[in-house]
Design an enzyme around this catalytic site. Structure first.
Site, short mmCIF file in Angstrom:
data_model
loop_
_atom_site.label_atom_id
_atom_site.label_comp_id
_atom_site.label_asym_id
_atom_site.label_seq_id
_atom_site.Cartn_x
_atom_site.Cartn_y
_atom_site.Cartn_z
N ASP A 125 7.44 -13.28 -8.58
CA ASP A 125 6.70 -13.43 -9.84
C ASP A 125 7.58 -13.22 -11.08
O ASP A 125 7.20 -13.60 -12.18
CB ASP A 125 5.52 -12.46 -9.90
CG ASP A 125 4.45 -12.80 -8.87
OD1 ASP A 125 4.55 -13.88 -8.27
OD2 ASP A 125 3.55 -11.97 -8.66
N GLY A 133 0.80 -1.21 0.00
CA GLY A 133 0.00 0.00 0.00
C GLY A 133 0.83 1.27 0.00
O GLY A 133 2.01 1.25 0.29
O1 F6P Z 1 3.72 -10.36 -5.77
C1 F6P Z 1 4.25 -11.47 -5.16
C2 F6P Z 1 3.18 -12.38 -4.63
O2 F6P Z 1 3.80 -13.40 -3.90
C3 F6P Z 1 2.26 -12.95 -5.72
O3 F6P Z 1 2.76 -14.07 -6.37
C4 F6P Z 1 1.02 -13.22 -4.94
O4 F6P Z 1 -0.10 -13.16 -5.77
C5 F6P Z 1 0.98 -12.12 -3.95
O5 F6P Z 1 2.30 -11.72 -3.75
C6 F6P Z 1 0.28 -12.47 -2.66
O6 F6P Z 1 0.66 -11.60 -1.67
P1 F6P Z 1 -0.17 -11.14 -0.40
O7 F6P Z 1 -1.11 -12.23 -0.05
O8 F6P Z 1 0.88 -10.90 0.63
O9 F6P Z 1 -0.86 -9.87 -0.75
#
Ligand code: F6P
Length: 438
Positions: free
Chosen positions: A206, A151
């Site tokens: 990612d 955020g």
């Molecule tokens: O961006 C990295 C990542 O691990 C993505 O692969 C996944 O969708 C996301 O973060 C999930 O993160 P969180 O649940 O912490 O928002």
């Protein structure tokens, strides 16, 4: 693509002699990078010839590395560092490398670590002092000793915080969303006419940042995903008509799913966001899965979390967002499991489906050896860049060279799996799945 789009902003002329080689007779001059050293953005001969024939300048990325002259006097500088977004293997390795390089190579005396991502910049008590003693052992731990958050924060307030603390260079360790915040910060710094550098370090499992061969954390996450796939394969083989279904992270880009598939060689189907598929019908996934079970008696299926979201769109998908502004995805893993169960139950065919969702396990582990080496290089080169006065840029690897890339270019779009690429061809070769299930 224009050459000017890859120019790196500086805070001003670098005129101060670097202490890097001082008193080190073993150190060799050739580690130093000359201003103007660069690598081609597109290094294919055809592209180079075409640009030269058209009389155009070749787009290049500035080489990263230590320079003879610095913008900042290291012993008077204050460095700040923040880890943003989701956790990622290697965060602590980068922090350690930054601190060790700044202190031991350059003689920097003050480094502040901001807690909980950008929140630490607006909270007067949101920082801690980082020293070699503090970071000495942290590389063995997953997560970030600074913790993180998703955020945005108010850009003006973040800059007020940096000014209050006298920060000269802020290192932002983050992915796409964090780099948007870093760009806003650099823009506000320029608007206020301040000499504060903003240097990014590319973090995301990612692996979806542009002009980056790879982001740190990806290799570890992928290797961890292979373990989950291997377990799913064993489970599938351990029961009549066994199906091992693994869901892996990968919101918009299926790199983890694809590379883990190729590395493990186990999956028979790999579903990614880049390749739409249908469930029903003779050409759909369920019929293909049924054929596989009929011929081989087991199947291993990998699905990236962003795959098949159109199949779930009736459930209100696409409206809710997380703090980073990402669309909250519907759970394709459990949805697929339900659909598979229903499909075979309708035909009275026994199956044994084992669903594995390694979820955060692949990103909260410590960096593996390959990522640890990579993180060390990124941290070190970020310090070189910051002390020279480079700003609004990231350090990264492009065509295997450490380079500086403008933030704007990195976030202009997103890297996704190219369905014409060797990677996707390798997935099709490894799985034997139909090239299209639509
Ligand atoms: O961006 C990295 C990542 O691990 C993505 O692969 C996944 O969708 C996301 O973060 C999930 O993160 P969180 O649940 O912490 O928002």
């Amino acid at each position: 693509m224009n050459a000017a789009d890859f120019a790196i902003r500086t805070l001003g002329p670098a005129t101060l002699p670097s202490p890097l080689l001082r008193g080190d007779p073993e150190a060799s001059e050739h580690v130093m990078v000359e201003e103007g050293d660069a690598v081609l953005v597109d290094d294919s001969l055809r592209e180079v010839r075409a640009l030269l024939a058209a009389g155009r300048e070749l787009p290049c990325l500035e080489r990263a590395g230590p320079r003879h002259k610095l913008f900042f006097r290291p012993e008077r500088v204050t460095l700040g560092v923040v880890t943003c977004g989701g956790l990622c293997p290697g965060l602590n390795n980068v922090l350690r490398s930054l601190v060790m390089t700044a202190v031991h190579h350059y003689g920097v005396r003050r480094i502040l670590g901001f807690r909980y991502g950008y929140r630490g910049l607006v909270d007067p008590d949101g920082h801690v002092e980082l020293t070699p003693q503090v970071v000495a052992e942290i590389h063995a731990q997953g997560g970030s000793i600074l913790a993180s958050s998703r955020g945005r924060q108010d850009t003006g307030q973040m800059l007020d915080g940096l000014q209050r603390l006298g920060v000269d260079v802020l290192f932002v360790i983050g992915g796409d969303g964090s780099m948007h915040g870093a760009l806003d910060l650099a823009t506000e710094i320029a608007r206020r006419g301040l000499a504060i550098g903003v240097v990014g370090i590319p973090k995301t499992i990612d692996n979806d940042l542009c002009f980056m061969d790879q982001t740190f954390g990806f290799q570890t996450a992928m290797a961890k995903a292979v373990e989950a796939i291997d377990c799913a394969h064993r489970e599938a083989q351990g029961a009549p008509n066994g199906i091992g279904l693994v869901k892996l992270m990968g919101r918009h880009s299926g790199f983890i799913a694809c590379q883990a598939t190729v590395a493990s060689g186990r999956p028979n189907f790999t579903l990614v966001p880049e390749q739409p598929f249908r469930l029903e019908g003779a050409g759909g996934f369920l019929a293909a899965l049924q054929r596989r079970l009929a011929s081989r008696g087991s199947a291993c299926v990998v699905v990236a979390e962003g795959a098949g979201q159109d199949l779930l769109s009736g459930n209100g998908n696409g409206t809710e967002r997380d703090a980073s502004g990402n669309v909250r995805l519907k759970d394709i893993g459990t949805y697929l499991a339900e659909k598979i169960h229903a499909h075979f139950a309708a035909q009275d065919i026994e199956i044994n489906l084992k669903y594995i969702d390694p979820s955060y396990i692949i990103r909260s582990v410590p960096a593996n050896a390959a990522d640890a080496v990579f993180c060390s290089a990124l941290g070190m080169h970020a310090v070189h860049a910051g002390l020279c006065g480079k700003t609004e840029m990231l350090v990264g690897v492009w065509h295997r060279h450490l380079v500086h890339v403008p933030i704007r270019q990195v976030i202009a779009s997103r890297n996704v799996v190219d369905l014409g690429s060797t990677l996707w061809r390798s997935v099709l070769g490894a799985t034997g799945q139909p090239p299209r299930m639509t």
